[in-house]
Design an enzyme around this catalytic site. Structure first.
Site, PDB file in Angstrom:
ATOM      1  N   CYS A 223     -28.662 -12.215  28.619  1.00 41.10           N
ATOM      2  CA  CYS A 223     -29.908 -12.910  28.748  1.00 41.10           C
ATOM      3  C   CYS A 223     -29.883 -13.931  29.621  1.00 41.10           C
ATOM      4  O   CYS A 223     -31.077 -14.764  29.732  1.00 41.10           O
ATOM      5  CB  CYS A 223     -30.171 -13.203  27.458  1.00 41.10           C
ATOM      6  SG  CYS A 223     -29.282 -14.728  26.572  1.00 41.10           S
TER       7      CYS A 223
ATOM      8  N   ARG B 204     -36.743 -18.156  23.057  1.00 43.40           N
ATOM      9  CA  ARG B 204     -36.246 -19.634  23.046  1.00 43.40           C
ATOM     10  C   ARG B 204     -37.386 -20.058  22.164  1.00 43.40           C
ATOM     11  O   ARG B 204     -38.523 -20.335  22.189  1.00 43.40           O
ATOM     12  CB  ARG B 204     -36.482 -20.113  24.490  1.00 43.40           C
ATOM     13  CG  ARG B 204     -35.572 -19.541  25.586  1.00 43.40           C
ATOM     14  CD  ARG B 204     -35.775 -20.249  26.731  1.00 43.40           C
ATOM     15  NE  ARG B 204     -35.067 -19.786  27.865  1.00 43.40           N
ATOM     16  CZ  ARG B 204     -35.548 -19.057  28.529  1.00 43.40           C
ATOM     17  NH1 ARG B 204     -36.798 -18.544  28.799  1.00 43.40           N
ATOM     18  NH2 ARG B 204     -35.005 -18.432  29.908  1.00 43.40           N
TER      19      ARG B 204
ATOM     20  N   HIS C  35     -35.149 -25.698  37.126  1.00 50.18           N
ATOM     21  CA  HIS C  35     -36.562 -25.490  36.659  1.00 50.18           C
ATOM     22  C   HIS C  35     -37.217 -24.803  37.598  1.00 50.18           C
ATOM     23  O   HIS C  35     -38.089 -23.732  37.395  1.00 50.18           O
ATOM     24  CB  HIS C  35     -36.855 -26.734  36.145  1.00 50.18           C
ATOM     25  CG  HIS C  35     -36.832 -27.342  34.418  1.00 50.18           C
ATOM     26  ND1 HIS C  35     -36.816 -28.409  34.196  1.00 50.18           N
ATOM     27  CD2 HIS C  35     -36.275 -26.249  33.473  1.00 50.18           C
ATOM     28  CE1 HIS C  35     -36.380 -28.609  33.142  1.00 50.18           C
ATOM     29  NE2 HIS C  35     -36.159 -27.015  32.584  1.00 50.18           N
TER      30      HIS C  35
ATOM     31  N   GLU D 227     -21.587 -18.338  25.583  1.00 50.84           N
ATOM     32  CA  GLU D 227     -21.770 -19.314  26.630  1.00 50.84           C
ATOM     33  C   GLU D 227     -20.891 -20.297  27.074  1.00 50.84           C
ATOM     34  O   GLU D 227     -20.597 -20.796  27.864  1.00 50.84           O
ATOM     35  CB  GLU D 227     -23.009 -20.338  26.210  1.00 50.84           C
ATOM     36  CG  GLU D 227     -24.273 -19.500  25.848  1.00 50.84           C
ATOM     37  CD  GLU D 227     -25.281 -20.373  25.386  1.00 50.84           C
ATOM     38  OE1 GLU D 227     -26.410 -20.850  25.708  1.00 50.84           O
ATOM     39  OE2 GLU D 227     -25.057 -20.743  23.916  1.00 50.84           O
TER      40      GLU D 227
ATOM     41  N   ARG E  97     -25.211 -27.100  36.189  1.00 54.44           N
ATOM     42  CA  ARG E  97     -26.042 -25.860  36.622  1.00 54.44           C
ATOM     43  C   ARG E  97     -27.397 -26.421  37.422  1.00 54.44           C
ATOM     44  O   ARG E  97     -27.923 -25.753  37.971  1.00 54.44           O
ATOM     45  CB  ARG E  97     -26.539 -24.991  35.562  1.00 54.44           C
ATOM     46  CG  ARG E  97     -27.210 -26.070  34.630  1.00 54.44           C
ATOM     47  CD  ARG E  97     -27.215 -25.207  33.193  1.00 54.44           C
ATOM     48  NE  ARG E  97     -28.674 -24.346  33.413  1.00 54.44           N
ATOM     49  CZ  ARG E  97     -29.141 -23.841  32.162  1.00 54.44           C
ATOM     50  NH1 ARG E  97     -28.629 -23.736  30.863  1.00 54.44           N
ATOM     51  NH2 ARG E  97     -30.343 -23.012  32.330  1.00 54.44           N
TER      52      ARG E  97
END
EC number: 2.7.3.9
Length: 556
Positions: free
Chosen positions: A486, A288, A186, A415, A449
């Protein structure tokens, strides 16, 4: 004496200044017992602190807006998690103080997540920050936070919670360096949105002495400690040249020989649109939609509320392309009305399209709202599903779109490695592909991640990941269809050239990165990009791939 350290560069730019460390405080409360008659009062204190912290996080989000607002609202939900609060109440009932009960309940939840291998999209730093804020309020001590300073500085921290990153003042915080984190954390995403140079995953960053002068290169991940006058001048000149190139580069994305590569923006809601328009985005490559659903985890938003939010974004790009991702719930975005509560590993369970197919009414409402939002607008609407694994998934989504009367192109996100391996099969059901490189890397390398210890496997330059991108792009080209990126990989200007060389047809990124990518693409021909892509795929590591591509493009 000048020394060089290397972390992971996650936000472009150069910062030169003195080190200031994130304030810290001892927030582990003493373990002491309370009489049974005080339990009710302590439980009330705990609830008041939780509500105050949640309200503060929401207020910070409202102030920051955009991507930060959605992140902080998710943190507020974390603070109010009913299971955590039940555990806090239980601990107080058997003799703990409010602050100790909160501390121990969060510690138990943290350990549970780690031991079970669950994916809160790796939001451990977020969880720790919420705990610290609640405990600090109960103890009556200041929250650790960004240091007070009248002079600009480079911020050093173990990690930065979203609540701190969201409200950084770019006029004072020249850049930041963290010991932990990864390129898709984040804080990294918010740093790019703020335009603040940042380097993460730098072991030993906390050992840099207060006041030490450092030069931070957010592109390469290099940190120069006590840089020489020559090094400073070199970096400042490079930064000035980069700024001039950005100012001179305008218009649609294209290589120097005219090969068009539309540059689109990733947006999390209407609040992100102005920055995208200002950056010259040619549309939206990833809209999103989770922000609407995270407002209330108990129930889905009404069709009317969805129509209004979607239309606000669609109206901003007349004649432009807007790619909407339907709700991607599960894993780090659990929703009470949609997400199973007892999955041992949510990232590998019922998330994304899988959740929506289990709740067709939620999917139908969203698709109907999108259809109504686009009525009468000259926008090119495209709608895609997250977490598509195979042709069966793609067909189910396309059928749902048609049943909802949606006049748009239907697409699938790549993904999961199986989607890349069987991309041509999936393209029999949908009209385009969009590569989410963050999750694709996570699933390809079995590397969370958000965990700094495995950040090298999250590097989008990994040749295996480039192979999957190439495979998807080749399948799309064979079917006469498009294949965009993206994920955060598109925000790296050098990697954007390689992706173009791999056959990717559009690039979508945070608005702040668009000028960098536009300027860099304009320097090279398509043939140069293709040679750079081949060189990168021939390498055996991410670093070798990056260096090989750089060598080709610099003519070495």
């Amino acid at each position: 004496m000048e020394t060089t350290l290397r972390g992971v560069g996650v936000s472009h730019g150069v910062a030169i200044g003195e080190v200031r460390h994130m304030g810290t405080a001892v927030l582990e409360p003493p373990a002491k017992s309370i009489p049974a008659e005080e339990a009710g009062r302590e439980q009330g204190r705990a609830r008041q602190a939780v509500e105050a912290v949640a309200a503060d996080l929401i207020a910070r989000g409202n102030l920051a807006g955009g991507e930060a607002q959605h992140v902080l609202e998710a943190q507020a939900m974390m603070a109010q998690d009913p299971e955590l609060m039940s555990d806090v109440d239980r601990r107080i009932a058997v003799g703990s103080t409010a602050e100790r009960a909160v501390y121990d309940a969060f510690a138990a939840y943290r350990a549970l997540l780690a031991n079970a291998g669950e994916y809160l999209a790796g939001r451990v730093a977020d969880l720790d920050d919420v705990r610290n804020r609640i405990v600090a309020r109960l103890l009556g001590v200041p929250m650790p936070g960004v240091p007070d300073s009248d002079e600009p500085y480079v911020l050093i921290a173990r990690d930065l919670a979203p609540a701190d990153t969201a409200l950084l003042d770019p006029t004072l915080v020249l850049g930041f360096v963290t010991e932990e984190g990864g390129p898709t954390s984040h804080s990294a995403i918010l740093a790019r949105a703020l335009g603040v140079p940042a380097v993460v995953a730098l072991p030993g960053a906390g050992e840099l002495a207060e006041g030490t002068v450092v030069a931070v290169d957010g592109s390469t991940g290099e940190i120069f400690v006590d840089p020489s006058a020559e090094k400073r001048a070199e970096m400042e000149a490079a930064a000035a040249a980069r700024k001039a190139a950005l100012s001179a580069s305008t218009g649609p994305g294209a290589t120097s020989d005219g090969h068009k590569v539309p540059l689109l923006a990733n947006v999390g809601g209407p609040g992100d649109v102005p920055a995208a328009v200002e950056a010259g985005a040619e549309g939206v490559g990833l809209f999103r939609t989770e922000f609407l659903f995270l407002d209330d985890s108990k129930q889905a938003p009404s069709e009317e509320k969805q129509v209004a939010a979607y239309r606000a974004v669609l109206e901003a790009f007349p004649e432009g392309r807007v790619v909407v991702r339907v709700l991607d719930a599960g894993a780090d975005k659990p929703l009470d009305f949609l997400t199973p509560a007892d999955e041992p590993n949510p990232a590998l369970g019922v998330r994304g399209l899988r959740s929506l197919l289990d709740h067709p009414d939620v999917l139908r409402t969203q698709l109907t709202a999108l259809a109504k939002a686009a009525e009468g607008l000259p926008v090119y609407l495209e709608v895609m599903a997250p977490m598509v694994a195979d042709r069966t998934d793609a067909k189910a989504f396309a059928d749902a779109c048609r049943e909802a009367g949606l006049q748009a192109k239907f697409g699938a996100m790549v993904e999961i490695p199986s989607a890349a391996l069987r991309a041509r099969s999936i393209l029999q059901e949908v009209e385009f592909l969009s590569l989410g490189t963050n999750d694709l890397a996570q699933y390809t390398f079995a590397a969370d991640r958000q965990v700094g210890a495995v950040s090298r496997l999250q590097d989008p330059w990994q040749p295996a990941l480039l192979d999957l991108v190439a495979m998807s792009a080749e399948a799309a080209r064979a079917e006469g269809k498009s294949c965009g990126v993206c994920g955060e990989a598109a925000a790296d200007p050098l990697l954007a050239c390689v992706l173009t060389g791999l056959g990717v047809t559009s690039l979508s990124m945070g608005a702040a990165s668009i000028p960098y990518v536009r300027a860099t693409l304009a320097k090279y021909t398509l043939a140069q990009c293709e040679r750079a892509a081949n060189a990168a795929r021939s390498a055996d590591s991410a670093e070798e791939a990056r260096n090989a591509a750089q060598a080709v493009l610099s003519g070495e």
